[in-house]
Design a protein around this motif. Structure first.
Motif, PDB file in Angstrom:
ATOM      1  N   UNK A   1       0.803  -1.226   0.000  1.00 17.76           N
ATOM      2  CA  UNK A   1       0.000   0.000   0.000  1.00 17.76           C
ATOM      3  C   UNK A   1       0.838   1.279   0.000  1.00 17.76           C
ATOM      4  N   UNK A   2       2.005   1.249   0.666  1.00 22.76           N
ATOM      5  CA  UNK A   2       2.759   2.503   0.828  1.00 22.76           C
ATOM      6  C   UNK A   2       4.204   2.413   0.352  1.00 22.76           C
ATOM      7  N   UNK A   3       4.534   1.333  -0.383  1.00 25.79           N
ATOM      8  CA  UNK A   3       5.921   1.157  -0.820  1.00 25.79           C
ATOM      9  C   UNK A   3       6.452   2.284  -1.686  1.00 25.79           C
ATOM     10  N   UNK A   4       5.561   3.035  -2.335  1.00 25.08           N
ATOM     11  CA  UNK A   4       6.015   4.138  -3.185  1.00 25.08           C
ATOM     12  C   UNK A   4       6.061   5.475  -2.488  1.00 25.08           C
ATOM     13  N   UNK A   5       5.629   5.557  -1.227  1.00 27.78           N
ATOM     14  CA  UNK A   5       5.613   6.828  -0.488  1.00 27.78           C
ATOM     15  C   UNK A   5       6.973   7.076   0.154  1.00 27.78           C
ATOM     16  N   UNK A   6       7.471   8.279  -0.004  1.00 24.05           N
ATOM     17  CA  UNK A   6       8.821   8.621   0.493  1.00 24.05           C
ATOM     18  C   UNK A   6       8.915   8.442   1.999  1.00 24.05           C
ATOM     19  N   UNK A   7       7.877   8.864   2.730  1.00 21.28           N
ATOM     20  CA  UNK A   7       7.915   8.741   4.186  1.00 21.28           C
ATOM     21  C   UNK A   7       8.011   7.299   4.637  1.00 21.28           C
ATOM     22  N   UNK A   8       7.270   6.413   3.974  1.00 17.14           N
ATOM     23  CA  UNK A   8       7.325   4.992   4.314  1.00 17.14           C
ATOM     24  C   UNK A   8       8.694   4.410   3.989  1.00 17.14           C
ATOM     25  N   UNK A   9       9.226   4.750   2.823  1.00 21.39           N
ATOM     26  CA  UNK A   9      10.518   4.200   2.399  1.00 21.39           C
ATOM     27  C   UNK A   9      11.621   4.614   3.372  1.00 21.39           C
ATOM     28  N   UNK A  10      11.560   5.863   3.786  1.00 22.09           N
ATOM     29  CA  UNK A  10      12.582   6.356   4.719  1.00 22.09           C
ATOM     30  C   UNK A  10      12.502   5.621   6.057  1.00 22.09           C
ATOM     31  N   UNK A  11      11.264   5.463   6.575  1.00 20.09           N
ATOM     32  CA  UNK A  11      11.095   4.784   7.868  1.00 20.09           C
ATOM     33  C   UNK A  11      11.523   3.320   7.774  1.00 20.09           C
ATOM     34  N   UNK A  12      11.195   2.667   6.656  1.00 22.21           N
ATOM     35  CA  UNK A  12      11.537   1.249   6.489  1.00 22.21           C
ATOM     36  C   UNK A  12      13.043   1.050   6.353  1.00 22.21           C
ATOM     37  N   UNK A  13      13.677   1.839   5.485  1.00 25.56           N
ATOM     38  CA  UNK A  13      15.104   1.640   5.208  1.00 25.56           C
ATOM     39  C   UNK A  13      15.991   2.069   6.375  1.00 25.56           C
ATOM     40  N   UNK A  14      15.452   2.895   7.261  1.00 28.46           N
ATOM     41  CA  UNK A  14      16.231   3.271   8.448  1.00 28.46           C
ATOM     42  C   UNK A  14      16.117   2.210   9.546  1.00 28.46           C
ATOM     43  N   UNK A  15      15.313   1.179   9.303  1.00 23.27           N
ATOM     44  CA  UNK A  15      15.174   0.078  10.269  1.00 23.27           C
ATOM     45  C   UNK A  15      15.903  -1.154   9.736  1.00 23.27           C
ATOM     46  N   UNK A  16      15.890  -2.211  10.543  1.00 24.81           N
ATOM     47  CA  UNK A  16      16.515  -3.470  10.130  1.00 24.81           C
ATOM     48  C   UNK A  16      15.486  -4.463   9.580  1.00 24.81           C
ATOM     49  N   UNK A  17      14.285  -3.992   9.323  1.00 22.88           N
ATOM     50  CA  UNK A  17      13.205  -4.877   8.897  1.00 22.88           C
ATOM     51  C   UNK A  17      13.536  -5.631   7.606  1.00 22.88           C
ATOM     52  N   UNK A  18      14.045  -4.969   6.526  1.00 25.84           N
ATOM     53  CA  UNK A  18      14.329  -5.737   5.303  1.00 25.84           C
ATOM     54  C   UNK A  18      15.332  -6.870   5.511  1.00 25.84           C
ATOM     55  N   UNK A  19      16.402  -6.600   6.290  1.00 28.61           N
ATOM     56  CA  UNK A  19      17.411  -7.644   6.539  1.00 28.61           C
ATOM     57  C   UNK A  19      16.822  -8.803   7.329  1.00 28.61           C
ATOM     58  N   UNK A  20      15.978  -8.489   8.329  1.00 29.94           N
ATOM     59  CA  UNK A  20      15.374  -9.548   9.141  1.00 29.94           C
ATOM     60  C   UNK A  20      14.402 -10.385   8.306  1.00 29.94           C
ATOM     61  N   UNK A  21      13.661  -9.712   7.430  1.00 34.93           N
ATOM     62  CA  UNK A  21      12.737 -10.446   6.555  1.00 34.93           C
ATOM     63  C   UNK A  21      13.513 -11.381   5.637  1.00 34.93           C
ATOM     64  N   UNK A  22      14.654 -10.900   5.148  1.00 36.48           N
ATOM     65  CA  UNK A  22      15.486 -11.718   4.264  1.00 36.48           C
ATOM     66  C   UNK A  22      16.032 -12.942   4.995  1.00 36.48           C
ATOM     67  N   UNK A  23      16.395 -12.767   6.249  1.00 38.97           N
ATOM     68  CA  UNK A  23      16.904 -13.889   7.046  1.00 38.97           C
ATOM     69  C   UNK A  23      15.846 -14.995   7.202  1.00 38.97           C
ATOM     70  N   UNK A  24      14.573 -14.586   7.220  1.00 42.75           N
ATOM     71  CA  UNK A  24      13.492 -15.560   7.427  1.00 42.75           C
ATOM     72  C   UNK A  24      13.220 -16.413   6.198  1.00 42.75           C
ATOM     73  N   UNK A  25      13.909 -16.135   5.084  1.00 39.18           N
ATOM     74  CA  UNK A  25      13.823 -17.040   3.938  1.00 39.18           C
ATOM     75  C   UNK A  25      14.362 -18.422   4.289  1.00 39.18           C
ATOM     76  N   UNK A  26      15.188 -18.484   5.324  1.00 39.79           N
ATOM     77  CA  UNK A  26      15.777 -19.753   5.762  1.00 39.79           C
ATOM     78  C   UNK A  26      15.188 -20.223   7.099  1.00 39.79           C
ATOM     79  N   UNK A  27      13.990 -19.739   7.437  1.00 39.48           N
ATOM     80  CA  UNK A  27      13.329 -20.108   8.691  1.00 39.48           C
ATOM     81  C   UNK A  27      13.028 -21.608   8.700  1.00 39.48           C
ATOM     82  N   UNK A  28      13.093 -22.255   9.873  1.00 36.08           N
ATOM     83  CA  UNK A  28      12.782 -23.695   9.925  1.00 36.08           C
ATOM     84  C   UNK A  28      11.316 -24.021   9.658  1.00 36.08           C
TER      85      UNK A  28
END
Length: 836
Positions: free
Chosen positions: A530-557
Motif C-alpha cells: 500500500x505505501x511502498x512508493x511513499x517517500x515517508x514509508x521508504x525512509x522509515x523502512x530503510x532506516x530500520x533493520x526490517x528488510x534484513x530480518x525479513x530476508x533472514x526468514x527465507x531460511x526459517x525452519x
C-alpha cells in the motif's frame, strides 16, 4: 430402462436379499437410488415395476426377512418411497400390502434393525419421497405412520429428529397446498384430517410444559413459516399465537432460542412482514423477557429486516448497546447519545452477567461486539449510529483487558479483574476496532486508537492470535488515515505511527513463536503493497533493520514462515526496498542475488508452501515489469520453467503455466484488443514478427513445458495448459498462421488427442538426442512448424470439454454401477474360498 440394465438387475436384487452376500460399499446403494429416481422421472414407474418383477420381489423378500442387514433395509424403504411417489405405482404396491409392511406402525418398528439410526432415517426418507399425492397422505394417516413421525421428533439421533420435523412440515405443506381453493378458518372442521393431526400435535406440545416437546413444536413452526408463504400460514398463526404468547409469560422462560428462531423466521416471511401484524408486539415482549445473551440474536435479526416498526428497531438497537454502556459507566466514560446509549436503561441484569463469571462476561461482550460489527456496514440505515461512543467503548474494553483502564467504581474494579488477559474478548474487540476505522473519528480519539494498538503490538502478553488481530486492525486504521490525507505523501500522524511501528515489527520478526513471525511478515507485505512508493514509508523502512530480518526468514525452519518471507521479499524487491545483496559483491546484482535465492527455494525446498510462494512472486515480477526481470525476460522465464517442470506439486506447475501465459501475452500481444489508431503493419511484416517470436519461444523450450503439461495426470494442470494453447491458437489464427497445406494437414485437422501428442513429444526428444550438440544447443530441433502442427492437429476444444467433466465420467453409467456391484460380491466370495 436400458436393456442391459434390465438383464443385470435380477442378479443385483438377488445379491441384495441374500443374507450371505454383503455389499461392502454403501455408496453403491446411494448411486443405485439416484439411478432409480432418474428412471422413474423419465418413464412410467409402473411400467418399470411390471417389466422388472425382481424389484417387487426384492421389496417382498426384505419385508419377510427377520435378520436383514440394516443398510439393505434402509435402502429398501427409500426405494419403495421412490416408486410410491407415483400414484399408479403406489396402487400397484399397495395391492400386495408391501407398503403397509414397510411403513405402517406395525412395520419395521418391531425389528431389531430399527435400533439402527440409518433404518429410521431410511424410513423417514421413504415416507418423504412418497408424499407426492393425496392417496399417500391418506395412507399415512390410516396406517399410523403420522404417530411414528411424532415419536421420531424426539429421536436420540439429532439427524433423525431433525429430518422427522422437516417431514412433518413437508406433509402439512403438501396437504394444505392441495386444498388451497377451500377457504380456511381457525376451526378444526375446515382443516384436512392429516393437517388436523399435525396441528393438534403442535398445540399439545406447546401446552406440555416440557422443554423438548416445546422445542420440537417451535422448530416445526419455524421451518414451516420459513418455507411456506401462502395465506393459510396466517390462519395457522392465529391458532398458534395464544400458545406461543403464553410461553413468554412463563417463569422461567422455556425454549428461548427456539422462540427467537421462530420470530425471525416469521419476520422474514412476506405473510407476516406488514406493520399491522401482531408479530411485532410479541417480538417486543420477547426483547423484554429474554436475557441479554438470548435477546442479542433477536435484536440483530430485527435490525437486519427491511420492514419493521421504528420503535422496535430503536428498542433492539438499545438492547445491543447496553453491555457497552455498562462498560463505559464502569470506567467513568460518558455513554454518548441519549436514547441509544441511555444511562436510564435498567442495566442491573447486564451488570450481574458481566460480573458473574469470566465465561459469561466474555460471552456477552463477544456476542455484542460481533453483532455490532455485522451492523456497521449498514450504519447509514440506522438513526444516529453512535460511532464515537462505540469507538470509546471498544477502546475502554481493550484497556480493561490490558490492565490500563481506570475503574470508576467497585463494578469497574471487578470488571478489570475479570477481563484482564482475556484473549477471547481482545480478539473480538480488535476486530470491531478495525471495522470502526471506516467511520469519521475525531483526532483525539484517533490518537487513542494508535496508542492502544501500539500497546497490544508491543505487549509480550499478546497471544499470537491477538497479535494477528492487532496487525489487521492497525492496517485498517493506516488505510483510513491515508484516505483523509490530502498530500501525495503520508500525513504527519501516519508517519509518526510508522516510526513507532517499525521497531516493534523488528522485534516481532525475531519472535521465538513462528505464528508471530508469520503475522509480522504478512503485515510487512501489506504495508509495502500500500505505501511502498511513499517517500515517508521508504525512509522509515530503510532506516530500520526490517528488510534484513525479513530476508533472514527465507531460511526459517517453519515452512509457513518461509512462504510469507518469500512473499514479503518479493513485494519489497518490486518496490526497490531490498536489503544489501547476498553472496555477491557486484553492484548490479542486488535483485539477481534475491532471484537466485528464491530460485534455490523453488528447486530445493521440501515443503510446497514456500515453492508456491516463489512461483507466484516470479509471476508478479514478470507481470509488473520488475526492473531486473525486464533486462532479460527470456533467460528469467527459461530458468524458472526449467525448475517448475520438475516440481511434483501440481499447484506449482499450474502457477508456472500462468507465468508462461503472462510471457506469451507480453510477447505476442492480446489478440482480441487492437488499437484503432495504431499504424497498420503489412501482413508480411506481421507474419515475420510472429515467426521470429515463435522461433524465440521454441528456443526457450517454452512449448515443451506447455505441451508436456497438456498430458499431465493432474487435471488442473492439463486444463490450464489447454487454455493457454487455445489462446495461442486463436492468436495465430487471427494472423492466418494456422492455415496448413496438403491433404495430410487437412485430414489431421483437430482430430488428434493427448496420446498422439505424447507420441509426438517422444519423437521430438529422440530427434533432439540424435542431433549434434551444437544444433541441440541452438534449440533448432523444435521448429515453429512443429508447434503449428500440434495446434492444428490436437482437438483442443474437445479436450477442454473432456477436462471439465468429472474423473469418473467414462464409467459413470447405470450399467457400470450394476456390473461393479456384482463384481465386488464375486471378489468377496473368491477371497472367502481362498481363506478356506
Amino acid at each position: 430402462m436400458d436393456i442391459e440394465c434390465s438383464r443385470l438387475l435380477p442378479s443385483v436384487c438377488a445379491v441384495l436379499v441374500d443374507p450371505k452376500q454383503f455389499v461392502a460399499d454403501d455408496t453403491c446403494l446411494e448411486k443405485l437410488l439416484d439411478w432409480f429416481k432418474t428412471v422413474t422421472e423419465a418413464e412410467s414407474s409402473l411400467l418399470v415395476l411390471q417389466e422388472n418383477p425382481c424389484l417387487t420381489e426384492l421389496l417382498f423378500h426384505v419385508v419377510k426377512l427377520q435378520d436383514v442387514n440394516s443398510n439393505i433395509l434402509s435402502f429398501t424403504l427409500r426405494l419403495a418411497g421412490i416408486f410410491a411417489a407415483h400414484e399408479n405405482s403406489f396402487q400397484y404396491l399397495q395391492q400386495g400390502e408391501v407398503l403397509l409392511s414397510l411403513f405402517s406402525e406395525a412395520g419395521p418398528l418391531s425389528r431389531p434393525a430399527w435400533e439402527d439410526p440409518s433404518v429410521r432415517s431410511g424410513w423417514i426418507q421413504g415416507v418423504g419421497s412418497m408424499v407426492q399425492h393425496e392417496r399417500a397422505v391418506q395412507f399415512l394417516c390410516d396406517c399410523g405412520a403420522i404417530d411414528v413421525i411424532f415419536s421420531l421428533q424426539g429421536d436420540p439421533s439429532l439427524f433423525v429428529a431433525s429430518t422427522a420435523s422437516q417431514l412433518l412440515v413437508h406433509i402439512l405443506g403438501f396437504t394444505m397446498h392441495s386444498r388451497r381453493a377451500v377457504p380456511l378458518t381457525t376451526q378444526d372442521c375446515d382443516w384436512p384430517v392429516c393437517a388436523r393431526m399435525i396441528v393438534g400435535h403442535i398445540e399439545e406440545s406447546l401446552r406440555s410444559g416440557t422443554v423438548p416437546q416445546i422445542t420440537q413444536a417451535l422448530n416445526v413452526l419455524t421451518t414451516l413459516f420459513g418455507r411456506c408463504h401462502e395465506s393459510w400460514t396466517e390462519v395457522l398463526w392465529m391458532r398458534m399465537n395464544p400458545f406461543v404468547g403464553s410461553l413468554l409469560e412463563k417463569e422461567p422462560l422455556l425454549a428461548a432460542h427456539s422462540l427467537v428462531d421462530l420470530f425471525l423466521s416469521m419476520a422474514r416471511s412476506p405473510v407476516f412482514s406488514h406493520l399491522e401484524c401482531d408479530l411485532w408486539i410479541l417480538s417486543t415482549r420477547a426483547l423484554n423477557r429474554l436475557s441479554p445473551t438470548q435477546s442479542g440474536p433477536l435484536a440483530l435479526g430485527i435490525l437486519n429486516l427491511k420492514d419493521c416498526p421504528q420503535t422496535l428497531r430503536t428498542k433492539a438497537f438499545n438492547i445491543l448497546l447496553q453491555p457497552l454502556a455498562c462498560v463505559l459507566q464502569a470506567a467513568s466514560q460518558p455513554t454518548g447519545s441519549p436514547g441509544l446509549l441511555d444511562e436510564s436503561l435498567n442495566d442491573s441484569v447486564i451488570t450481574d452477567i458481566l460480573l458473574s463469571s469470566k465465561s459469561s462476561c466474555a460471552g456477552l461482550l463477544c456476542q455484542t461486539l460481533a453483532h455490532l460489527e455485522e451492523l456497521q456496514p449498514m450504519s447509514h440505515l440506522l438513526i444516529d449510529w453512535p460511532h464515537v461512543p462505540l469507538l470509546s467503548a471498544v477502546m475502554t474494553i481493550l484497556r480493561f483487558c490490558s490492565g490500563l483502564a481506570t475503574p470508576a467504581s467497585s463494578v469497574g474494579d471487578r470488571l478489570c479483574g475479570i477481563l484482564i488477559g482475556c484473549f477471547r474478548v481482545q480478539r473480538s474487540a480488535l476486530d470491531f476496532l478495525g471495522t470502526l476505522s471506516q467511520g469519521p473519528s475525531p483526532s483525539e480519539l484517533i490518537r487513542g486508537v494508535v496508542e492502544i494498538l501500539l500497546v497490544y503490538l508491543k505487549s509480550p502478553d499478546s497471544s499470537p492470535t491477538v497479535l494477528k488481530k492487532a496487525f489487521q486492525a492497525t492496517l485498517k486504521w493506516l488505510l483510513s488515515l491515508s484516505k483523509t490525507s490530502t498530500s501525495s505523501d503520508l500525513c504527519p500522524q501516519t508517519q509518526h505511527f510508522l516510526r513507532d511501528l517499525f521497531p516493534i515489527l523488528q522485534k516481532r520478526l525475531c519472535s521465538p513463536c513462528w505464528e508471530v513471525r508469520d503475522s509480522a511478515l504478512e503485515f510487512l507485505t501489506q504495508l509495502t503493497k500500500h505505501w511502498g512508493g511513499r517517500a515517508g514509508f521508504r525512509q522509515a523502512l530503510l532506516s530500520s533493520e526490517v528488510p534484513e530480518l525479513a530476508e533472514d526468514l527465507l531460511r526459517d525452519p517453519e515452512s509457513y514462515v518461509r512462504a510469507s518471507a518469500v512473499t514479503a521479499m518479493g513485494q519489497l524487491s518490486s518496490r526497490g526496498l531490498c536489503s544489501n545483496p547476498i553472496g555477491t559483491g557486484s553492484k548490479n546484482d542486488e535483485k539477481k542475488s534475491l532471484f537466485l535465492e528464491l530460485l534455490e527455494i523453488l528447486s530445493t525446498d521440501s515443503e510446497g508452501f514456500p515453492r508456491r510462494a516463489v512461483i507466484q512472486v516470479f509471476t508478479e515480477w514478470l507481470r509488473e515489469g520488475h526492473t531486473d526481470v525486464s533486462k532479460d525476460k527470456e533467460q528469467f522465464v527459461t530458468k524458472v520453467l526449467q525448475v517448475v517442470s520438475c516440481d511434483l506439486d501440481w499447484e506449482v506447475r499450474v502457477q508456472g503455466l500462468e507465468l508462461a501465459l503472462v510471457f506469451l501475452v507480453q510477447t505476442l500481444g492480446q489478440h482480441e484488443t487492437e488499437c484503432p489508431y495504431a499504424v497498420e503493419m503489412s501482413s508480411v511484416t506481421q507474419s515475420t514478427q510472429l515467426t521470429e517470436s515463435l522461433q524465440m519461444l521454441c528456443h526457450m523450450k517454452l512449448f515443451d513445458f506447455i505441451f508436456s503439461a497438456l498430458c499431465d495426470c493432474d487435471r488442473p494442470v492439463a486444463r490450464k495448459s489447454c487454455d493457454i494453447l487455445l489462446y495461442l491458437k486463436a492468436k495465430l489464427a487471427h494472423h492466418g498462421s494456422l492455415q496448413g497445406s496438403g491433404e495430410a494437414c487437412t485430414e489431421s485437422l483437430g482430430t488428434q488427442n493427448t496420446a498422439w501428442l505424447e507420441t509426438t513429444l517422444r519423437k521430438w526428444k529422440a530427434r533432439d538426442q540424435g542431433q549434434p550438440s551444437e544444433v541441440a544447443d541452438r534449440g533448432d530441433c523444435q521448429e515453429p512448424d512443429d508447434v503449428l502442427e500440434v495446434l492444428r492437429s490436437v482437438d483442443l476444444e474437445g479436450l477442454r470439454g473432456t477436462l471439465a467433466k468429472s474423473s469418473d465420467h467414462i464409467e459413470k453409467s447405470p450399467q457400470s454401477l450394476l456390473q461393479d456391484m456384482l463384481a465386488t460380491v464375486g471378489i468377496l466370495e473368491e477371497n472367502e474360498a481362498d481363506c478356506y
